[in-house]
Design a protein around this motif. Structure first.
Motif, PDB file in Angstrom:
ATOM      1  N   UNK A   1       0.819  -1.215   0.000  1.00  0.00           N
ATOM      2  CA  UNK A   1       0.000   0.000   0.000  1.00  0.00           C
ATOM      3  C   UNK A   1       0.853   1.266   0.000  1.00  0.00           C
ATOM      4  N   UNK A   2       2.063   1.172   0.538  1.00  0.00           N
ATOM      5  CA  UNK A   2       2.927   2.360   0.631  1.00  0.00           C
ATOM      6  C   UNK A   2       3.803   2.569  -0.602  1.00  0.00           C
ATOM      7  N   UNK A   3       4.361   1.482  -1.129  1.00  0.00           N
ATOM      8  CA  UNK A   3       5.403   1.623  -2.149  1.00  0.00           C
ATOM      9  C   UNK A   3       5.163   0.831  -3.432  1.00  0.00           C
TER      10      UNK A   3
ATOM     11  N   UNK B   1      -2.510   2.249  14.132  1.00  0.00           N
ATOM     12  CA  UNK B   1      -1.563   3.342  13.877  1.00  0.00           C
ATOM     13  C   UNK B   1      -1.300   3.590  12.390  1.00  0.00           C
ATOM     14  N   UNK B   2      -2.149   3.087  11.523  1.00  0.00           N
ATOM     15  CA  UNK B   2      -2.004   3.289  10.085  1.00  0.00           C
ATOM     16  C   UNK B   2      -2.110   4.769   9.719  1.00  0.00           C
ATOM     17  N   UNK B   3      -3.045   5.478  10.304  1.00  0.00           N
ATOM     18  CA  UNK B   3      -3.188   6.926  10.132  1.00  0.00           C
ATOM     19  C   UNK B   3      -3.317   7.343   8.658  1.00  0.00           C
ATOM     20  N   UNK B   4      -4.193   6.678   7.935  1.00  0.00           N
ATOM     21  CA  UNK B   4      -4.432   6.967   6.514  1.00  0.00           C
ATOM     22  C   UNK B   4      -3.145   7.020   5.695  1.00  0.00           C
TER      23      UNK B   4
ATOM     24  N   UNK C   1      -0.556  -1.783   4.639  1.00  0.00           N
ATOM     25  CA  UNK C   1      -1.712  -1.644   5.527  1.00  0.00           C
ATOM     26  C   UNK C   1      -2.304  -3.027   5.757  1.00  0.00           C
ATOM     27  N   UNK C   2      -2.603  -3.318   6.991  1.00  0.00           N
ATOM     28  CA  UNK C   2      -3.265  -4.565   7.358  1.00  0.00           C
ATOM     29  C   UNK C   2      -4.729  -4.208   7.596  1.00  0.00           C
TER      30      UNK C   2
ATOM     31  N   UNK D   1       0.068  -5.333  14.484  1.00  0.00           N
ATOM     32  CA  UNK D   1       1.052  -5.200  13.417  1.00  0.00           C
ATOM     33  C   UNK D   1       1.249  -6.570  12.789  1.00  0.00           C
ATOM     34  N   UNK D   2       1.321  -6.593  11.479  1.00  0.00           N
ATOM     35  CA  UNK D   2       1.506  -7.829  10.728  1.00  0.00           C
ATOM     36  C   UNK D   2       2.935  -7.814  10.184  1.00  0.00           C
ATOM     37  N   UNK D   3       3.807  -8.589  10.815  1.00  0.00           N
ATOM     38  CA  UNK D   3       5.222  -8.615  10.438  1.00  0.00           C
ATOM     39  C   UNK D   3       5.461  -9.508   9.237  1.00  0.00           C
TER      40      UNK D   3
END
Length: 171
Positions: free
Chosen positions: A45-47, A63-66, A103-104, A113-115
């Motif tokens: 989702x980020x990269x 804590x994803x915070x959009x 994002x999980x 958190x999904x490691x």
């Protein structure tokens, strides 16, 4: 008066430097649970399709915070197991530093958190599946502290009423 002014400026400069040097780059610890996911880790989702290695994680809505969590580093520490099957899952130091790359989403996310599998197995036995953790945002990258150096290079010229000049150089 000139000496008083000079003394005050030196004190003010020292106070500024001390306050800058005492700023903590880690946040308070929170607790939650960690799970793991297996490769492939892209797209994220980020990269998108960018490969960010294997010490990565997906943030839950906690804590994803959009997307604000993207790229942030977190130190995750295994505290204990959550089930009877693996009563003592934590390994070694039980801590790892991971970069948030995904994002999980709710519904499929079973932890805070999904490691990545590699990150999870560096702190706990994967047979546990879910572990109790503490986590905090960190200035650590790949287990090493990232240091910030602030260099102030400015010369101040101070004139007082008597015509004396003072020079203060901050390096």
């Amino acid at each position: 008066m000139a000496i008083k002014l000079h003394s005050s400026l030196v004190s003010l400069t020292a106070l500024l430097i001390l306050s800058l040097s005492s700023i903590s780059l880690t946040s308070a610890q929170d607790s939650g649970t960690a799970t793991y996911y297996t490769p492939p880790y892209t797209p994220s989702a980020c990269y998108g399709f960018e490969d960010d290695g294997v010490m990565i994680a997906a943030a839950s809505d906690v804590f994803w915070n959009d997307g604000g969590a993207c790229g942030q580093m977190y130190q995750v520490t295994c505290l204990s197991g959550t089930n009877e099957g693996t009563p003592e899952p934590c390994l070694g130091s039980g801590s790892a530093v991971v970069k948030i790359v995904d994002h999980c989403p709710p519904g499929s996310c079973r932890g805070t958190i999904d490691l990545s599998q590699k990150a999870f197995e560096s702190i706990a036995d994967t047979n546990a599946g879910v572990i109790n953790i503490s986590y905090q945002q960190s200035n650590l990258k790949n287990g090493k502290e990232t240091r910030f150096h602030v260099a102030l290079k400015k010369t101040w010229r101070i004139n007082d009423c008597s015509g004396l000049q003072f020079f203060m150089k901050l390096n």
